[in-house]
Write an enzyme that holds these catalytic residues in place. Structure first.
Site, PDB file in Angstrom:
ATOM      1  N   HIS A 138      34.862  55.860 -13.604  1.00 30.98           N
ATOM      2  CA  HIS A 138      35.024  57.237 -12.637  1.00 30.98           C
ATOM      3  C   HIS A 138      36.345  57.630 -13.037  1.00 30.98           C
ATOM      4  O   HIS A 138      36.848  58.542 -12.405  1.00 30.98           O
ATOM      5  CB  HIS A 138      35.132  56.825 -11.012  1.00 30.98           C
ATOM      6  CG  HIS A 138      33.942  55.998 -10.667  1.00 30.98           C
ATOM      7  ND1 HIS A 138      32.726  56.385 -10.719  1.00 30.98           N
ATOM      8  CD2 HIS A 138      34.050  54.755  -9.878  1.00 30.98           C
ATOM      9  CE1 HIS A 138      31.922  55.540  -9.969  1.00 30.98           C
ATOM     10  NE2 HIS A 138      32.766  54.741  -9.674  1.00 30.98           N
ATOM     11  N   ASP A 169      33.334  47.428  -1.853  1.00 32.15           N
ATOM     12  CA  ASP A 169      34.858  47.940  -1.878  1.00 32.15           C
ATOM     13  C   ASP A 169      35.253  47.668  -0.447  1.00 32.15           C
ATOM     14  O   ASP A 169      36.496  46.992  -0.175  1.00 32.15           O
ATOM     15  CB  ASP A 169      34.865  49.488  -2.144  1.00 32.15           C
ATOM     16  CG  ASP A 169      34.878  49.797  -3.399  1.00 32.15           C
ATOM     17  OD1 ASP A 169      34.669  49.012  -4.483  1.00 32.15           O
ATOM     18  OD2 ASP A 169      34.866  50.928  -3.843  1.00 32.15           O
ATOM     19  N   HIS A 229      27.903  56.276  -8.795  1.00 33.09           N
ATOM     20  CA  HIS A 229      27.642  55.030  -9.466  1.00 33.09           C
ATOM     21  C   HIS A 229      26.032  55.011 -10.370  1.00 33.09           C
ATOM     22  O   HIS A 229      25.501  53.985 -10.779  1.00 33.09           O
ATOM     23  CB  HIS A 229      27.468  53.722  -8.629  1.00 33.09           C
ATOM     24  CG  HIS A 229      28.862  53.643  -7.986  1.00 33.09           C
ATOM     25  ND1 HIS A 229      29.257  54.239  -6.754  1.00 33.09           N
ATOM     26  CD2 HIS A 229      29.910  52.744  -8.282  1.00 33.09           C
ATOM     27  CE1 HIS A 229      30.302  53.798  -6.361  1.00 33.09           C
ATOM     28  NE2 HIS A 229      30.772  53.097  -7.255  1.00 33.09           N
ATOM     29  N   LYS A 240      37.154  53.858  -0.650  1.00 38.29           N
ATOM     30  CA  LYS A 240      35.586  54.452  -0.588  1.00 38.29           C
ATOM     31  C   LYS A 240      34.554  53.721  -0.012  1.00 38.29           C
ATOM     32  O   LYS A 240      34.514  52.694  -0.439  1.00 38.29           O
ATOM     33  CB  LYS A 240      35.180  54.982  -2.121  1.00 38.29           C
ATOM     34  CG  LYS A 240      36.185  55.652  -2.654  1.00 38.29           C
ATOM     35  CD  LYS A 240      35.720  56.281  -4.095  1.00 38.29           C
ATOM     36  CE  LYS A 240      35.143  55.115  -4.985  1.00 38.29           C
ATOM     37  NZ  LYS A 240      36.385  54.096  -5.469  1.00 38.29           N
TER      38      LYS A 240
END
Length: 335
Positions: free
Chosen positions: A61, A114, A223, A109
């Site tokens: 990213h 995560d 993603h 996020k």
């Protein structure tokens, strides 16, 4: 698959090695060459007497998140493998490295991996007497639930959270104050994206999803997740309308609102096309009586080489506008 790589399995570390060399005055990359957990911090360590900010997530990213380490933004960032959450043993030392004695805000996020890995890392850091608060970014209006998350995904709005919370920390706010500013941004920012072509994860070697030449995917994630609807290819005006209307509607924009309009490239779209989207989006917002007070256009939260873009709108007030304007000096964002 054609990429500028030697070994796809070493893509992240090779990239970080070059990143560290290019920006040695702004960042330090720890753990290269198997010397320990990989994370990125300021080269001088934590800023004493300031709340630290840490974020992280899967690689692919760029410049998110490592490109936003520096004055006025993050104190540390944690890159996982491509499209894979960083591990708790990476995140915990980053939290400790960012602690200048006033606590640390973790900006996460909203992806299941995560969230879970940051939770574990926070427990490890707190066992070492680091005070940590956490906020979760969930600005993507395209989905409520997906394979990757419970609830809305965190996407390009993360840049606004990191920039504005970083400015609050730089002006001397305490941990509770920095967290409150971050939560105000999260409550007032929404995003939605489109893919014209899928990306290819290096170690996978094939596109993340199939998209024919005459189709586009509305509502994609960062993603390589497919979106909420697949439609025939359309004009820039129509595509932008399909992004702006859900964002504006969900945010409840009203006549007289002031906003930041952020058009983000997914990695494979020319800047010239991003400005076309920006122009169309600005017109749509102005037709609603909304004032575009601040702007950002470029590749800031990418999905490898995916062709596409996202539109992010942040409703501003005087405080958020001043914090957005505050000085920032990072490899990827500076004024």
């Amino acid at each position: 698959m054609k990429k500028l790589l030697d070994d796809p399995e070493n893509a992240v570390e090779d990239s970080l090695t070059g990143f560290a060399a290019a920006h040695a005055d702004q960042v330090e990359v720890h753990g290269l060459g198997g010397s320990g957990p990989i994370y990125v911090s300021r080269p001088g360590g934590a800023v004493s007497g300031k709340v630290g900010l840490v974020s992280g997530g899967g690689s692919g990213h760029e410049p998110l998140h490592a490109g936003f380490v520096g004055d006025g933004m993050l104190d540390a960032a944690v890159p996982g493998a491509v499209f894979t959450s960083p591990t708790p043993d990476q995140i915990a030392p980053a939290l400790q490295a960012a602690d200048g004695g006033k606590g640390v805000l973790a900006i996460v996020k909203n992806y299941t991996g995560d969230v879970l890995n940051f939770e574990t890392a926070v427990e490890l850091a707190e066992a070492e007497d680091v005070e940590v608060a956490t906020v979760v970014v969930n600005d993507d209006v395209a989905v409520e639930d997906s394979l990757y998350t419970a609830g809305r995904r965190g996407v390009a709005g993360t840049v606004a959270v990191e920039k504005i919370a970083g400015a609050a920390a730089a002006r001397g706010d305490d941990l509770a104050g920095v967290k409150a500013v971050a939560e105000k941004v999260i409550a007032n920012v929404r995003s939605m994206g489109v893919a014209l072509a899928a990306c290819t994860v290096p170690h996978v070697g094939k596109p993340s999803f199939d998209l024919s030449d005459d189709e586009i995917e509305i509502g994609i994630g960062i993603h390589g997740e497919p979106g909420r609807q697949r439609i025939p290819k359309a004009s820039a005006t129509e595509i932008t309308r399909l992004l702006v209307e859900p964002v504006a509607g969900d945010l409840g924009l009203a006549q007289g609102d002031r906003v930041l309009l952020f058009v983000n490239g997914m990695g494979g779209t020319p800047q010239s096309e991003l400005y076309v989207v920006y122009g169309r989006a600005r017109t749509l917002l102005e037709q609603r009586g909304v004032t575009v007070a601040r702007s950002l256009v470029g590749n800031y939260v990418t999905s490898l080489e995916m062709q596409g873009a996202s539109v992010t709108v942040l409703r501003l007030d005087d405080e958020l506008e001043q914090l957005w304007d505050a000085p920032v000096n990072t490899p990827a964002l500076h004024w």
